[in-house]
Design a protein around this motif. Structure first.
Motif, PDB file in Angstrom:
ATOM      1  N   UNK A   1      31.749  11.384 -91.756  1.00 53.36           N
ATOM      2  CA  UNK A   1      31.596  12.818 -92.030  1.00 53.36           C
ATOM      3  C   UNK A   1      30.238  13.175 -92.638  1.00 53.36           C
ATOM      4  N   UNK A   2      29.580  12.217 -93.266  1.00 52.53           N
ATOM      5  CA  UNK A   2      28.298  12.512 -93.899  1.00 52.53           C
ATOM      6  C   UNK A   2      27.089  12.100 -93.061  1.00 52.53           C
ATOM      7  N   UNK A   3      27.295  11.173 -92.120  1.00 54.12           N
ATOM      8  CA  UNK A   3      26.166  10.699 -91.313  1.00 54.12           C
ATOM      9  C   UNK A   3      26.393  10.964 -89.823  1.00 54.12           C
ATOM     10  N   UNK A   4      27.463  10.371 -89.293  1.00 55.61           N
ATOM     11  CA  UNK A   4      27.677  10.443 -87.845  1.00 55.61           C
ATOM     12  C   UNK A   4      27.857  11.876 -87.359  1.00 55.61           C
ATOM     13  N   UNK A   5      28.799  12.582 -87.968  1.00 56.57           N
ATOM     14  CA  UNK A   5      29.107  13.935 -87.502  1.00 56.57           C
ATOM     15  C   UNK A   5      27.917  14.884 -87.633  1.00 56.57           C
ATOM     16  N   UNK A   6      27.206  14.921 -88.780  1.00 59.18           N
ATOM     17  CA  UNK A   6      26.035  15.805 -88.849  1.00 59.18           C
ATOM     18  C   UNK A   6      24.952  15.459 -87.821  1.00 59.18           C
ATOM     19  N   UNK A   7      24.774  14.173 -87.557  1.00 58.95           N
ATOM     20  CA  UNK A   7      23.755  13.777 -86.582  1.00 58.95           C
ATOM     21  C   UNK A   7      24.161  14.104 -85.154  1.00 58.95           C
ATOM     22  N   UNK A   8      25.450  14.321 -84.942  1.00 59.14           N
ATOM     23  CA  UNK A   8      25.952  14.656 -83.608  1.00 59.14           C
ATOM     24  C   UNK A   8      25.913  16.153 -83.309  1.00 59.14           C
ATOM     25  N   UNK A   9      25.628  16.971 -84.309  1.00 61.01           N
ATOM     26  CA  UNK A   9      25.754  18.422 -84.119  1.00 61.01           C
ATOM     27  C   UNK A   9      24.910  18.979 -82.967  1.00 61.01           C
ATOM     28  N   UNK A  10      23.687  18.475 -82.705  1.00 58.73           N
ATOM     29  CA  UNK A  10      22.976  18.999 -81.525  1.00 58.73           C
ATOM     30  C   UNK A  10      23.726  18.728 -80.218  1.00 58.73           C
ATOM     31  N   UNK A  11      24.301  17.536 -80.098  1.00 58.50           N
ATOM     32  CA  UNK A  11      25.051  17.216 -78.886  1.00 58.50           C
ATOM     33  C   UNK A  11      26.383  17.964 -78.847  1.00 58.50           C
ATOM     34  N   UNK A  12      26.995  18.172 -80.009  1.00 59.68           N
ATOM     35  CA  UNK A  12      28.233  18.956 -80.063  1.00 59.68           C
ATOM     36  C   UNK A  12      27.953  20.393 -79.626  1.00 59.68           C
ATOM     37  N   UNK A  13      26.835  20.931 -80.085  1.00 58.79           N
ATOM     38  CA  UNK A  13      26.452  22.293 -79.699  1.00 58.79           C
ATOM     39  C   UNK A  13      26.292  22.407 -78.181  1.00 58.79           C
ATOM     40  N   UNK A  14      25.575  21.461 -77.599  1.00 55.35           N
ATOM     41  CA  UNK A  14      25.401  21.447 -76.141  1.00 55.35           C
ATOM     42  C   UNK A  14      26.750  21.345 -75.430  1.00 55.35           C
ATOM     43  N   UNK A  15      27.608  20.464 -75.931  1.00 56.08           N
ATOM     44  CA  UNK A  15      28.912  20.250 -75.295  1.00 56.08           C
ATOM     45  C   UNK A  15      29.795  21.484 -75.403  1.00 56.08           C
ATOM     46  N   UNK A  16      29.761  22.149 -76.552  1.00 60.28           N
ATOM     47  CA  UNK A  16      30.568  23.363 -76.732  1.00 60.28           C
ATOM     48  C   UNK A  16      30.166  24.429 -75.714  1.00 60.28           C
ATOM     49  N   UNK A  17      28.878  24.611 -75.516  1.00 56.54           N
ATOM     50  CA  UNK A  17      28.412  25.608 -74.542  1.00 56.54           C
ATOM     51  C   UNK A  17      28.872  25.246 -73.137  1.00 56.54           C
ATOM     52  N   UNK A  18      28.675  23.997 -72.750  1.00 57.73           N
ATOM     53  CA  UNK A  18      29.002  23.580 -71.385  1.00 57.73           C
ATOM     54  C   UNK A  18      30.514  23.594 -71.140  1.00 57.73           C
ATOM     55  N   UNK A  19      31.290  23.139 -72.123  1.00 60.46           N
ATOM     56  CA  UNK A  19      32.755  23.137 -71.972  1.00 60.46           C
ATOM     57  C   UNK A  19      33.278  24.570 -71.915  1.00 60.46           C
ATOM     58  N   UNK A  20      32.733  25.442 -72.743  1.00 59.25           N
ATOM     59  CA  UNK A  20      33.157  26.849 -72.740  1.00 59.25           C
ATOM     60  C   UNK A  20      32.901  27.487 -71.376  1.00 59.25           C
ATOM     61  N   UNK A  21      31.707  27.298 -70.851  1.00 55.39           N
ATOM     62  CA  UNK A  21      31.383  27.869 -69.539  1.00 55.39           C
ATOM     63  C   UNK A  21      32.288  27.283 -68.463  1.00 55.39           C
ATOM     64  N   UNK A  22      32.522  25.969 -68.532  1.00 59.34           N
ATOM     65  CA  UNK A  22      33.374  25.322 -67.535  1.00 59.34           C
ATOM     66  C   UNK A  22      34.801  25.824 -67.556  1.00 59.34           C
ATOM     67  N   UNK A  23      35.371  25.978 -68.754  1.00 60.16           N
ATOM     68  CA  UNK A  23      36.764  26.415 -68.850  1.00 60.16           C
ATOM     69  C   UNK A  23      36.909  27.891 -68.501  1.00 60.16           C
TER      70      UNK A  23
END
Length: 285
Positions: free
Chosen positions: A191-213
């Protein structure tokens, strides 16, 4: 000289624009004459506001997005985190997880239609073995949308697992070494390292998944019987667009209006996500 150039350039632009507009108007008038159509302005959009089926399709589309997007992201991160650990058979697990991503949607829809079949489906077979009664997953309006969500999540997770896994493996190992020196727990590291470092990829994924669904069509069309009430109650905006534009030749303009509304919804949601990016996405600095 610059002032003279501007004074000559501006009127020329106006004349070119006017001529281009005249050409477009001539083409449109000719097309109207050929097709026998008449210009109706915003009538299709006014009819949409009074169309109960449109509002039901919009409600279903929002439901698929609100439920499906978080599930895809959460499962993708969880599975990627598990696979990223040093476990035996990690390559095999990656291969198995990626199979849905390389399978065409038509095959997925037909496969799950049989899995969820009321008479012969494996889901109902398992329920009977456990002492429960069968469920009409694709024929009951109470379950059909959840069945579609299940298939959507299953089909999309595999692709985003690979993306999240690649992002996790790209995190600098010095962060984890420092955490080990500080005797941080695995939960704190995540929660302090992995998840914060993933936020750029999570942001990209949220946009793409939202558009897809928001554009979901194939699973509904292939899995649900179009002669049943379940089809109407599970219909998305794209499904309704297809029914109007392709199955009813007299409603092609109406179908086009639905597609414009969907495009506007996707654009607005994407803009909101872009604006909100600065509040939770960690910069690469």
């Amino acid at each position: 000289m610059l002032g003279e150039f501007r004074s000559n350039f501006h009127p020329r632009c106006i004349r070119i624009t006017a001529r281009a507009q005249d050409v477009v108007n001539i083409i449109l008038r000719n097309e109207h004459r050929k097709s026998g159509g008449t210009f109706i302005g915003l009538k299709n959009y006014q009819d949409l506001l009074k169309d109960d089926t449109f509002w039901l399709a919009l409600q279903n589309t929002v439901f698929y997005a609100v439920v499906g997007v978080p599930l895809v992201i959460i499962f993708s991160i969880f599975l990627a985190h598990q696979i990223n650990k040093k476990i035996r058979g990690r390559t095999i697990y990656r291969t198995l997880l990626f199979i849905p991503a390389i399978t065409i949607p038509a095959a997925i829809g037909i496969l799950w239609r049989w899995i969820l079949n009321y008479q012969y489906g494996i889901f109902n077979w398992i329920l009977e073995k456990l002492g429960f009664s069968r469920i009409s997953w694709l024929g009951d309006v109470k379950y059909v949308r959840w069945a579609i969500i299940l298939v959507v999540v299953w089909s999309m997770v595999s692709y985003y697992v690979i993306i999240m896994l690649a992002a996790m493996q790209g995190i600098d190992s010095s962060y984890y070494e420092a955490a080990r020196l500080d005797v941080a727990s695995s939960r704190q590291v995540f929660f302090k390292i992995t998840l914060p470092m993933l936020t750029p990829m999570i942001f990209f994924s949220v946009i793409m998944v939202t558009i897809g669904i928001l554009q979901i069509f194939d699973f509904i069309y292939l899995m649900v019987d179009r002669q049943t009430l379940s089809y109407t109650y599970s219909m998305s905006l794209v499904t309704y667009f297809y029914e109007c534009a392709f199955n009813k030749s007299s409603m092609r303009g109406y179908g086009a209006a639905i597609s414009v509304v969907l495009a506007a919804i996707i654009m607005v949601i994407t803009m909101i996500q872009m604006v909100g990016k600065k509040y939770w996405v960690r910069s690469g600095e």
